[in-house]
Design an enzyme around this catalytic site. Structure first.
Site, PDB file in Angstrom:
ATOM      1  N   LYS B  79       0.852  -1.197   0.000  1.00  0.00           N
ATOM      2  CA  LYS B  79       0.000   0.000   0.000  1.00  0.00           C
ATOM      3  C   LYS B  79       0.887   1.245   0.000  1.00  0.00           C
ATOM      4  CE  LYS B  79      -3.966   1.710   2.779  1.00  0.00           C
ATOM      5  NZ  LYS B  79      -4.742   1.469   4.014  1.00  0.00           N
ATOM      6  N   SER B 181      -9.549   1.296   3.370  1.00  0.00           N
ATOM      7  CA  SER B 181      -8.798   2.104   2.435  1.00  0.00           C
ATOM      8  C   SER B 181      -7.735   1.333   1.634  1.00  0.00           C
ATOM      9  CB  SER B 181      -8.099   3.234   3.188  1.00  0.00           C
ATOM     10  OG  SER B 181      -7.188   2.703   4.127  1.00  0.00           O
ATOM     11  N   SER B 205      -9.395  -1.094   7.548  1.00  0.00           N
ATOM     12  CA  SER B 205      -8.950  -0.795   6.185  1.00  0.00           C
ATOM     13  C   SER B 205      -8.356  -1.962   5.426  1.00  0.00           C
ATOM     14  CB  SER B 205      -7.929   0.352   6.215  1.00  0.00           C
ATOM     15  OG  SER B 205      -8.594   1.569   6.342  1.00  0.00           O
TER      16      SER B 205
END
Lengths: 566, 521
Positions: B79, B181, B205
Site C-alpha cells: 500500500k 482504504s 482498512s
C-alpha cells in the site's frame, strides 16, 4: 507490561539504519559556523565581550544599584523556567549527533526532519541525566512519566509539534538552596530556597533565520530534537540578583553532574523569567514572561529592568498586560515579542508513539525489567555545591563569602582541597585567602582567564608554607604569584630566591633599619610625639619601602612602637 | 503461467525450488498483469524496473539452490502509505505526490530480506482516510468482481452469473467499489498480479476490502508488526495488515514481518514465534463467541445467513458457539471518530511544505505558505478531519471529547477482556454489513458517514488492539463475495488462523483464475 524502550546506545550516528543526512531545506546561500555570528547577535555578543565572560565566571554579579526607596513601596515576584540541553551524544529520540557547531543540517536524521513514517525512540542516557539532575534537586522521581505533543506551527518545528512532558513529568516537587551574594547589592551572602515544580524531558526546536530583505527564511535542524530538561521553578524569588544567583547555582550543579555543559553562549542553558510586581498586602500583579535570556548577567539585568518597567508603568497610571517579551542585550531593555499577540492553544495530546516511561524507584525490589535505576543513580550523585559550602565552613572554618567563592570556582576549590590535604599543618583560612585575594587579584589585574592559568597545587602549597613560616609576607606572595602566573617556568621558591624576596625577620636587623628610618624622618617623629599618632603609618610605610616589602611587618610595628615610646 | 499467478505461495515456492520456474518469469507475468489491470486502478505505481532486478537476484539464489525462504521470488505489492526507499510514497495525495523516501518501512525491508519482489505501490483513500478507495488523488480503485475485466478470469467452482457482468458497463458509475482504504492492495491480490499485499488497518482498512473482494484480510495484534515507515493515520490503532487469497499465504507473510523492532517503541517486546498451521486443522473444543451487538441496522440478511451457516459448521466440527454481550460496542464508532480526528490533526501537522512534499509558490508569509500548501495538498476529507480534530484538542474541549473518548475506549477494551475471561477463545462476527456496494450508491453518503457504517464491525478490534481476520464465505445473490471475521485475544493469531483455515477448507470459496487465453499470451 509495555514499557518505553531506549536507544540501546547513546552513540551519535550509531548504525541505526537511519543514516544521518543533509535534508533538502532549500538553503538559498551557504552558511557555516564561522560566519554565523554575523547573523546571530547572541553569538556576536559572546565573541566580543570577554570581560563579561570573566565576570560571569568570577560570579561577582552586576554593579546595578537598587533603588531602595521605590523598593519599599513595591514587592516583586520572580519565577524561572530553565531549559538545559542534556549532555548526550545523540538526540532525545533519534541517533543523530548533538555536536555543537556542526555544519548546517548535518545532524539531522529522518525523524528529526519529521519524515513521514518515522517514530521516536527514547534515548536512555537522557532519562538517566534527567533523573540524576532531579535527584540533585531533591525532586521526587515519578515511577511512571508520560510524553505529550505540544502543537504549534513554526518552520523550525518540523513535525508541527514538540514532544514534551505535560501531564506527568519525569520528576516533581524539588527544592534548591542557594546563596545570594552580590558585592555592591547584597554584600553579605544570604540563603535562599526556591521550590521546583517539575523537571520534564522535551525536544529542542531547530533554528530559523529570517532574511527580511530577500524575503526568505533559512532553517537549520541541527538543534531540532536535542534533548532538553525543563526546570520549572515556583515564583519564590524577589529580584534579578536572586534570579541570577539561582541560575549560577543550577550551572554549578549541572556541571558537577555532567548533565549539561551549561555553555550559555551556545544556548545550552536558556532562562525564561516570569515577573510581576504588586504593593505589599495586595494580590499578585499581572505577570510578563521574558524569554530566552542567554547569560547570567542578562538574567539579573533583564529581571531588574522588567521589574522597574512594570513599576514605572503602573506608577504612571498604566497597566501591565500578560505578554511575552524578550531581552535585547544591545539596548538593554525587554521588548514585546512580535507574532505572539494571539494566545496560543497548544492542543496538547498524549504522544501515542511512546508508551509510558517506567523507571525503577524502589531499592528493595529487584529491577527485573532493566529499567533506569533511580536508587543506583542516587548513590552515584557527586558532592553538590551546597554540601561543599557546608564542608568549607564547618570542616575548614572558612567564612560564608570564602565558601561561596571557592565553590563557585571549581579550579580554586580543587587547589584549595589539594593544598590543605597535602599538609595538615597548612591553615585552611590562609590558603583560601591566598587563592581568593592574592591569586584572583593577580588574575584580574593581568586580565587573564582563571581556566587557562596553569596552576600547580604543590606550588601553591609551597607558597603557603613560605607564608606560614614567615619566609615571605603577603605582599611578596602577591608578587610571586604574578611572576608565577605570567612565566611559570620557576616554582614560587625559586622565584623568591631569584629575587631575594625572603622576609627579614631578624629582630636585630629590623631594629637597625627602624632606627635609621626614625632618624631620617625626624619631622614625622616630632608630629607623632606631639600626639598625632596617625602618622605612625607613614613610618611603617617607610620601613616597608626601605626593605622593598621584605620586612616582617608585625615585628616592625612592635619595634617602631618600642623605639618611639623610649 | 496464467494459472501459476493464482496458486498458493507454497505451491509456487515448490515449483521454484524444483527449477520448473524462475522468479523473473513470474515477475514479468505479474508486472504485465499489473499494467494490464490498469482499468481497475489497483496500483499508483508499478515498479517494473526494480522488480525485474529483485527477481533476477532471486533467480541467482535459486540457481545456487540458496533461496532465502518460501517468499523468495514471490511478487508482492505494498500500500502506498508504507515508505519504500527510492520509490515515491504518495499516500494517494497531492501533498506527497513528489515524496520519495530514503528509507524502507521495517515491514518492507523484512520482506526484501526474505527475497520477496515488490511489483508496485497500491492505491488507497488519501492518507488512508476512507473505506472505499474512492478518495484517492489518483482516482478510485474498482472491484474486480462483476467488472468487465473479470471476463479474463474463470471462477472455480464456477459462479452462476458470469453473464451478469455486462450490466456494470451500461450505467455510469455502476461498478462496485473495492472497499478501503487498502482497496488497491485487495485488487492487486484479487487480479493475481501479486500473491500478497500489505495494507494498513486502523479501523478495518485491510479487512473491509478483503471482505468485498473475496480475500483473506489479516489484522495482527497491535504491536506485533512494526509501524516504522507506515505513514500514520491513528498511531495508537494502526497495524500493518496482510491481504492474500488463502490463510496459509497470510501466515507466510506474517511470519516474515512480525516481531520486535527497535524503531517502534510501541511494539511488544516478546520474541515472535513463527506461526505454523496444521495441514488438517481442528476446531474441536473451541468456544466461539458471537456478540449480539454485532448485528447493527443495515446488516444484510445474506451476511446473517453466512454467520448462521458458519456457526453451524463450527458446531459440527466440535466447537461450541456461545452468544456473548459486549455492551459498549455501539459507542465504539463515535469514540473512534473522535480519537481518529484528534490524531489526524496532530499527525498531519508536519505537512507544511518545508521539509518534503508539496510546496505552493507563495512568499507572502510563512503562515500563508502553510495555509495554501495544506489547502491545496489535502482533499476535503483530510482537511475536515484536521479541523475537527484540532477543535477536539482545544484546551476547553479536551476533557469533553478526547478524554471521554479515551475512557470509552477503555470500556470497549474491557468488554473484550471480560469475554476472554469467560473462556471464550474467539469471536465470530460479520466483517462488512453487505457485499460490495456500487460506486454511485456509495458516494450518496459522505466519507465520514460511510466510514461509520463500513467500520462498524471491524473497528472495535483496533480499539482493543486484538488480532482479527476477515475471510470469504460465499458469493451473494448478486455474485459478490460475502465475508465474516474472527477476532482473538492479543497474540492469539495461531488459534485464530487455525480456525480460519479450518473454515476455509470447509467452505471452499470460489477461486478466480486468469484464463489461459487472456492478457499475457
Amino acid at each position: 507490561m509495555r514499557v518505553c524502550t531506549y536507544n540501546t546506545y547513546d552513540t551519535a550516528n550509531a548504525s541505526d539504519g537511519e543514516p544521518v543526512k543533509i535534508v533538502k531545506i532549500y538553503l538559498k546561500y551557504p552558511m557555516n559556523y564561522t560566519n554565523c555570528w554575523k547573523i546571530n547577535p547572541c553569538i556576536k555578543r559572546w565573541r566580543e565581550n570577554k570581560p563579561y565572560l570573566r565576570m560571569l565566571k568570577h560570579c561577582f554579579g552586576t554593579e546595578a544599584k537598587s533603588r531602595a526607596e521605590t523598593k519599599k513601596k513595591w514587592r516583586s515576584v520572580v519565577g524561572l523556567e530553565i531549559h538545559a540541553q542534556i549532555q548526550s551524544n545523540s538526540k532525545l529520540f533519534s541517533g543523530s549527533s548533538t555536536m555543537y557547531g556542526s555544519p548546517i543540517n548535518s545532524n539531522v536524521s529522518f525523524f528529526d526532519c519529521a519524515t513521514p513514517g518515522t517514530l521516536p525512540v527514547l534515548n536512555k542516557r537522557c532519562v538517566e541525566a534527567g533523573i540524576l539532575t532531579a535527584l540533585a534537586l531533591s525532586c521526587k522521581v515519578n515511577e511512571v512519566s508520560l510524553f505529550d505533543r505540544k502543537h504549534y506551527f513554526y518552520a523550525d518545528l518540523p513535525a508541527g509539534y514538540q514532544i514534551t512532558q505535560q501531564r506527568q513529568a519525569l520528576a516533581i516537587d524539588g527544592e534548591l538552596n542557594f546563596q545570594v551574594y552580590t558585592p555592591g547589592i547584597h554584600p553579605r551572602p544570604y540563603s535562599k530556597v526556591s521550590k521546583i515544580k517539575q523537571l520534564q524531558l522535551e525536544q529542542d526546536s531547530g533554528k530559523s533565520l529570517h532574511d527580511l530583505i530577500a524575503k526568505r527564511s533559512l532553517v537549520d535542524l541541527n538543534r531540532a530534537g536535542i534533548p532538553l530538561m525543563e526546570l520549572v521553578f515556583e515564583p519564590d524569588l524577589s529580584d534579578g540578583e536572586e534570579a541570577a544567583a539561582l541560575v549560577k547555582e543550577i550551572v554549578l550543579i549541572l556541571k558537577r553532574l555532567g548533565t549539561c555543559s551549561c555553555k550559555m553562549e551556545e544556548g545550552a542553558l536558556r532562562v525564561d523569567a516570569n515577573i510581576s510586581v504588586n504593593r505589599p498586602g495586595e494580590k499578585l500583579g499581572t505577570r510578563t514572561e521574558v524569554k530566552n535570556i542567554g547569560s547570567i548577567r542578562s538574567v539579573a539585568a533583564a529581571v531588574k529592568f522588567e521589574i522597574d518597567r512594570q513599576i514605572t508603568e503602573i506608577e504612571n497610571g498604566g497597566t501591565i498586560i500578560n505578554e511575552t517579551r524578550s531581552w535585547d542585550t544591545e539596548i538593554r531593555k525587554t521588548v514585546p515579542m512580535r507574532d505572539k499577540e494571539e494566545k496560543q492553544d497548544y492542543r496538547f495530546m498524549p504522544e501515542p508513539n511512546l508508551p509510558p516511561l517506567h523507571v525503577h524507584v524502589t531499592k528493595e525490589i529487584k529491577n527485573k525489567y532493566g529499567l533506569v535505576d533511580v536508587p543506583l543513580l542516587q548513590e552515584s550523585l557527586p558532592e553538590l555545591p551546597e554540601e561543599t559550602r557546608y564542608n568549607l565552613k564547618n570542616n575548614f572554618g572558612l567564612d560564608s563569602t570564602a565558601a561561596i567563592i571557592l565553590t563557585n570556582e571549581n579550579n580554586l576549590l580543587n587547589i584549595f582541597e589539594a593544598v590543605v590535604k597535602e599538609d595538615s599543618k597548612r591553615k585552611p583560612k590562609l590558603v583560601s585567602n591566598i587563592l581568593i585575594n592574592q591569586l584572583l587579584t593577580v588574575v584580574n589585574r593581568k586580565a587573564l582567564e582563571l581556566d587557562t592559568c596553569i596552576l600547580n597545587a604543590q606550588h601553591i602549597g609551597e607558597l603557603v608554607d613560605m607564608l606560614q613560616n614567615k619566609t615571605i609576607n603577603l605582599t611578596t606572595a602577591e608578587n610571586v604569584l604574578e611572576e608565577y602566573i605570567t612565566e611559570s617556568s620557576m616554582t614560587p621558591k625559586q622565584i623568591v630566591e631569584k629575587n631575594n624576596w625572603t622576609q627579614i625577620t631578624d629582630e636585630h636587623q629590623l631594629t637597625q633599619i627602624c632606627k635609621n628610618i626614625l632618624l631620617q624622618r625626624a619631622d614625622v617623629v616630632k608630629k607623632y610625639k606631639a600626639g598625632k599618632t596617625k602618622v605612625f603609618r607613614a613610618l611603617v610605610g617607610a620601613v616597608a619601602q626601605e626593605t622593598k616589602n621584605r620586612a616582617d611587618m608585625a615585628t616592625v610595628v612592635n619595634i617602631l612602637k618600642k623605639l618611639l615610646d623610649e | 503461467m496464467n494459472k501459476i499467478l493464482s496458486r498458493p505461495i507454497k505451491q509456487v515456492s515448490n515449483k521454484l525450488n524444483a527449477g520448473e520456474l524462475k522468479p523473473s518469469e513470474i515477475c514479468r507475468a505479474a508486472v504485465k498483469l499489473a499494467n494490464a489491470s490498469k482499468p481497475l486502478n489497483a496500483y499508483i505505481c508499478v515498479t517494473g524496473g526494480s522488480a525485474e532486478l529483485q527477481a533476477q537476484e532471486s533467480d541467482a539464489r535459486y540457481a545456487e539452490s540458496q533461496p532465502l525462504g518460501t517468499l523468495d521470488g514471490i511478487p508482492i505489492a505494498i500500500k502506498d502509505n508504507f515508505c519504500t526507499s527510492g520509490t515515491a510514497t504518495t499516500c494517494a495525495s497531492l501533498m506527497l505526490a513528489n515524496f520519495v523516501p530514503e528509507y524502507d518501512a521495517t515491514v518492507y525491508s523484512r520482506l526484501k530480506n526474505v527475497g520477496a519482489v515488490l511489483i508496485g505501490k497500491t492505491n488507497l483513500d488519501q492518507f488512508a482516510m476512507g473505506s472505499g478507495t474512492i478518495d484517492s488523488y489518483f482516482g478510485p480503485t474498482k472491484n474486480l468482481w462483476k467488472s468487465t475485466f473479470m471476463n479474463n478470469y474463470f471462477c472455480h467452482p464456477s459462479s452462476e452469473s458470469e453473464t451478469s457482468n455486462k450490466e456494470t458497463s451500461d450505467v455510469p458509475d455502476n461498478w462496485h467499489i473495492a472497499g478501503g482504504s487498502s482497496g488497491g492492495s485487495a485488487i492487486a491480490v484479487a487480479t493475481g498480479s501479486c500473491y500478497a499485499a500489505l495494507g494498513s488497518d486502523t479501523g478495518g482498512s485491510t479487512r473491509n476490502p478483503a471482505s468485498y473482494c473475496g480475500l483473506v484480510g489479516l489484522k495482527p495484534t497491535y504491536g506485533l508488526v512494526s509501524r516504522h515507515g507506515l505513514i500514520p493515520l491513528v498511531n495508537s490503532m494502526d497495524v500493518p495488515g496482510i491481504i492474500t487469497r488463502k490463510i496459509d499465504d497470510a501466515v507466510l507473510v506474517l511470519n516474515a514481518i512480525a516481531g520486535p523492532d527497535d524503531f517502534d517503541s510501541t511494539m511488544l517486546k516478546k520474541e515472535f514465534t513463527p506461526i505454523e498451521l496444521p495441514e488438517c486443522p481442528s476446531v474441536d473444543g473451541l468456544r466461539i463467541g458471537i456478540p449480539k451487538q454485532y448485528k447493527p441496522p443495515g446488516l444484510n440478511v445474506e451476511v446473517e445467513k453466512c454467520l448462521l451457516d458458519v456457526s453451524k459448521h463450527l458446531e459440527e466440527g466440535g466447537a461450541k458457539i456461545v452468544p456473548v454481550s459486549m455492551p459498549h460496542t455501539e459507542h465504539s464508532i463515535v469514540c473512534y471518530s473522535v480519537l481518529n480526528q484528534c490524531e489526524v490533526a496532530s499527525n498531519m501537522a508536519r505537512y507544511d511544505g518545508i521539509e518534503f512534499g508539496l510546496r505552493v509558490d507563495q512568499n507572502e508569509s510563512t503562515e500563508q505558505l502553510y495555509a495554501e500548501t495544506r489547502c491545496k495538498g489535502f482533499n476535503e476529507v483530510v482537511r475536515s478531519r484536521i479541523l475537527t480534530g484540532n477543535y477536539f484538542l482545544l484546551a476547553e474541549n479536551y476533557e469533553n471529547y478526547f478524554v471521554r473518548a479515551m475512557k470509552v475506549r477503555r470500556l470497549i477494551y474491557e468488554d473484550f477482556e471480560k469475554v476472554w475471561n469467560s473462556d471464550i477463545d474467539l469471536l465470530l462476527t460479520p466483517t462488512t454489513l453487505t457485499d460490495a456496494p456500487r460506486y454511485r450508491e456509495f458516494i450518496s453518503m459522505d466519507n465520514q458517514t460511510q466510514c461509520s457504517i463500513q467500520d462498524v464491525c471491524t473497528q472495535p478490534a483496533n480499539m482493543a488492539g486484538v488480532p482479527a481476520v476477515s475471510f470469504p464465505v460465499r458469493l451473494s445473490s448478486n455474485g459478490l463475495p460475502l465475508s465474516l471475521q474472527l477476532m482473538a485475544p492479543v497474540l492469539h493469531e495461531q488459534q485464530m488462523l487455525t480456525t480460519a483455515k479450518w473454515i476455509e477448507q470447509v467452505l471452499q470459496f470460489p477461486e478466480i483464475v486468469l484464463k489461459d487465453s487472456s492478457l499475457l499470451m
